[in-house]
Design an enzyme around this catalytic site. Sequence first.
Site, PDB file in Angstrom:
ATOM      1  N   ARG A 102     -18.079  -4.555   2.624  1.00 13.70           N
ATOM      2  CA  ARG A 102     -16.724  -4.106   2.239  1.00 13.70           C
ATOM      3  C   ARG A 102     -15.804  -5.327   2.308  1.00 13.70           C
ATOM      4  O   ARG A 102     -15.766  -6.026   3.321  1.00 13.70           O
ATOM      5  CB  ARG A 102     -16.209  -2.988   3.154  1.00 13.70           C
ATOM      6  CG  ARG A 102     -16.951  -1.677   2.950  1.00 13.70           C
ATOM      7  CD  ARG A 102     -16.224  -0.503   3.577  1.00 13.70           C
ATOM      8  NE  ARG A 102     -15.081  -0.066   2.798  1.00 13.70           N
ATOM      9  CZ  ARG A 102     -14.150   0.779   3.267  1.00 13.70           C
ATOM     10  NH1 ARG A 102     -14.229   1.238   4.498  1.00 13.70           N
ATOM     11  NH2 ARG A 102     -13.141   1.152   2.506  1.00 13.70           N
ATOM     12  N   ASN A 151      -3.449  -2.331   3.865  1.00 15.89           N
ATOM     13  CA  ASN A 151      -3.896  -1.121   4.570  1.00 15.89           C
ATOM     14  C   ASN A 151      -4.240  -0.070   3.514  1.00 15.89           C
ATOM     15  O   ASN A 151      -4.094  -0.308   2.307  1.00 15.89           O
ATOM     16  CB  ASN A 151      -2.803  -0.629   5.537  1.00 15.89           C
ATOM     17  CG  ASN A 151      -3.311   0.473   6.457  1.00 15.89           C
ATOM     18  OD1 ASN A 151      -4.353   0.309   7.102  1.00 15.89           O
ATOM     19  ND2 ASN A 151      -2.628   1.600   6.523  1.00 15.89           N
ATOM     20  N   LYS A 152      -4.673   1.070   3.978  1.00 15.54           N
ATOM     21  CA  LYS A 152      -5.115   2.142   3.078  1.00 15.54           C
ATOM     22  C   LYS A 152      -4.109   2.417   1.961  1.00 15.54           C
ATOM     23  O   LYS A 152      -2.895   2.435   2.184  1.00 15.54           O
ATOM     24  CB  LYS A 152      -5.362   3.398   3.921  1.00 15.54           C
ATOM     25  CG  LYS A 152      -5.785   4.628   3.165  1.00 15.54           C
ATOM     26  CD  LYS A 152      -7.009   4.401   2.308  1.00 15.54           C
ATOM     27  CE  LYS A 152      -8.196   3.857   3.080  1.00 15.54           C
ATOM     28  NZ  LYS A 152      -9.233   3.276   2.196  1.00 15.54           N
ATOM     29  N   GLN A 209      -9.291  10.603   4.814  1.00 14.10           N
ATOM     30  CA  GLN A 209      -9.459  10.190   6.219  1.00 14.10           C
ATOM     31  C   GLN A 209      -8.415  10.866   7.116  1.00 14.10           C
ATOM     32  O   GLN A 209      -8.674  11.108   8.294  1.00 14.10           O
ATOM     33  CB  GLN A 209      -9.313   8.666   6.353  1.00 14.10           C
ATOM     34  CG  GLN A 209     -10.451   7.856   5.770  1.00 14.10           C
ATOM     35  CD  GLN A 209     -10.174   7.434   4.346  1.00 14.10           C
ATOM     36  OE1 GLN A 209      -9.474   8.129   3.603  1.00 14.10           O
ATOM     37  NE2 GLN A 209     -10.714   6.309   3.938  1.00 14.10           N
ATOM     38  N   ASP A 266      -5.706  -3.536   7.664  1.00 12.76           N
ATOM     39  CA  ASP A 266      -7.066  -4.056   7.447  1.00 12.76           C
ATOM     40  C   ASP A 266      -7.119  -5.565   7.350  1.00 12.76           C
ATOM     41  O   ASP A 266      -8.144  -6.185   7.619  1.00 12.76           O
ATOM     42  CB  ASP A 266      -7.671  -3.423   6.191  1.00 12.76           C
ATOM     43  CG  ASP A 266      -8.002  -1.971   6.444  1.00 12.76           C
ATOM     44  OD1 ASP A 266      -7.099  -1.124   6.312  1.00 12.76           O
ATOM     45  OD2 ASP A 266      -9.155  -1.687   6.831  1.00 12.76           O
ATOM     46  N   ARG A 272     -16.140   3.611   9.207  1.00 14.30           N
ATOM     47  CA  ARG A 272     -15.074   2.943   8.451  1.00 14.30           C
ATOM     48  C   ARG A 272     -13.936   2.657   9.420  1.00 14.30           C
ATOM     49  O   ARG A 272     -13.967   3.084  10.573  1.00 14.30           O
ATOM     50  CB  ARG A 272     -14.638   3.728   7.201  1.00 14.30           C
ATOM     51  CG  ARG A 272     -14.772   5.198   7.228  1.00 14.30           C
ATOM     52  CD  ARG A 272     -13.905   5.895   8.222  1.00 14.30           C
ATOM     53  NE  ARG A 272     -12.529   5.488   8.110  1.00 14.30           N
ATOM     54  CZ  ARG A 272     -11.637   5.599   9.067  1.00 14.30           C
ATOM     55  NH1 ARG A 272     -11.955   6.082  10.250  1.00 14.30           N
ATOM     56  NH2 ARG A 272     -10.395   5.201   8.896  1.00 14.30           N
ATOM     57  N   GLY A 273     -12.895   1.958   8.913  1.00 13.14           N
ATOM     58  CA  GLY A 273     -11.834   1.502   9.811  1.00 13.14           C
ATOM     59  C   GLY A 273     -12.154   0.061  10.194  1.00 13.14           C
ATOM     60  O   GLY A 273     -13.290  -0.247  10.575  1.00 13.14           O
ATOM     61  N   ALA A 274     -11.141  -0.811  10.072  1.00  8.79           N
ATOM     62  CA  ALA A 274     -11.398  -2.250  10.202  1.00  8.79           C
ATOM     63  C   ALA A 274     -12.116  -2.647  11.504  1.00  8.79           C
ATOM     64  O   ALA A 274     -13.171  -3.293  11.464  1.00  8.79           O
ATOM     65  CB  ALA A 274     -10.076  -3.005  10.036  1.00  8.79           C
TER      66      ALA A 274
END
Length: 349
Positions: free
Chosen positions: A89, A247-248, A196, A237, A48-50
């Site tokens: 995603r 973002n998150k 995370q 993101d 995960r993570g852009a």
Amino acid sequence: MDEAFITLEFKNNELYLIDQRVLPATYTHFVCKNYEEVEFAIRDMVVRGAPAIGATAAYGVYMAAQQYATSPRFTTSLKQACDFLAKSRPTAVNLEWAIDRMWKAYEAVSKEKMETILSALKREADEIRSEDIRTNKAMSRIGNAVIPQHATILTHCNTGALATAGWGTALGVIKEAFYDNKDIFVYADETRPRFQGARLTAWELTEAKIPSALIPDSAAATLIRDGKIDLVILGGDRVAANGDVANKLGTFALSVICKAYGVPFYSVVPISTIDFNLPDGSHIPIEERDKREVTFVGDVQVAPLEMDVFNPSFDVTPHQNITGIITERGIIRPPFRENIERLRKGETL
Ligand code: MRU
């Protein structure tokens, strides 16, 4: 100083991913043997993570090309595989960006020999991966300039080597400042519901021996109000053309508190995270994830099963709340739209 671990690596015709679902208790790899497993790994957040999902998807496209190498419908099948991977995603634009780059590499190559096509695609995937590490290092050097000599920093989610092909975005800046002998202390939000911050950022901070503490997300407001935070620095993101940043989940709330108390708020993103075609943040697709992420913590049920749940994985921070967006070609500051347009034209800020 580089990490002792490799987030994603293509070897022996398989894609090795650190399984981020089980860190920090277990350090193990999830090995993808085909592009369908790559799609699953992104969707299930093995990786995960852009930037990391972009590089992973690039190898997915290469693996699809290998799988369809003898198919008479090669181009159609490859295109379908690209679309399938792109849907894994929806929020991080790096996924579409990397797949698009792979498709362009396919379009550009001579179609006479399959061997030539496959090596062009492998080269492009390798380049996307190594370029991401170089970009992160460049952002770290630029971002280090906004970190004071003595600083208490708050960060959210995971933006380190695990969220990228290596090194990291916001956590990369933090590491750069630490290795530059700055006297820093980092507060990491645990980042519900997938943790995370607790599972991944805390692990990376511990590995790097950076002085730090983990906090429940809801403790951030108190620390900021009490003057305990010099700046907030986190990732992104998808950035719209006006500087709004997805973002998150929880990022938007942090930005509001920072604005109320005059605390600088920075997002660190590679230019591949900017969606130049999107006029503002209201157009960013926000992923909603399974209710089980909220009703359970691990295997422990923490809410009635019949309860409805709203579980958006990201939120959008308006550019008015952002001090600067750190990229590999300089820091975007207000007026955001004009400065993002300059980046689009290839300028350095
Ligand atoms: O749901 P995730 O873990 O993929 O979300 C990741 C984030 O929101 C990160 O902050 C973002 O991708 C930037 S990472 C370099």
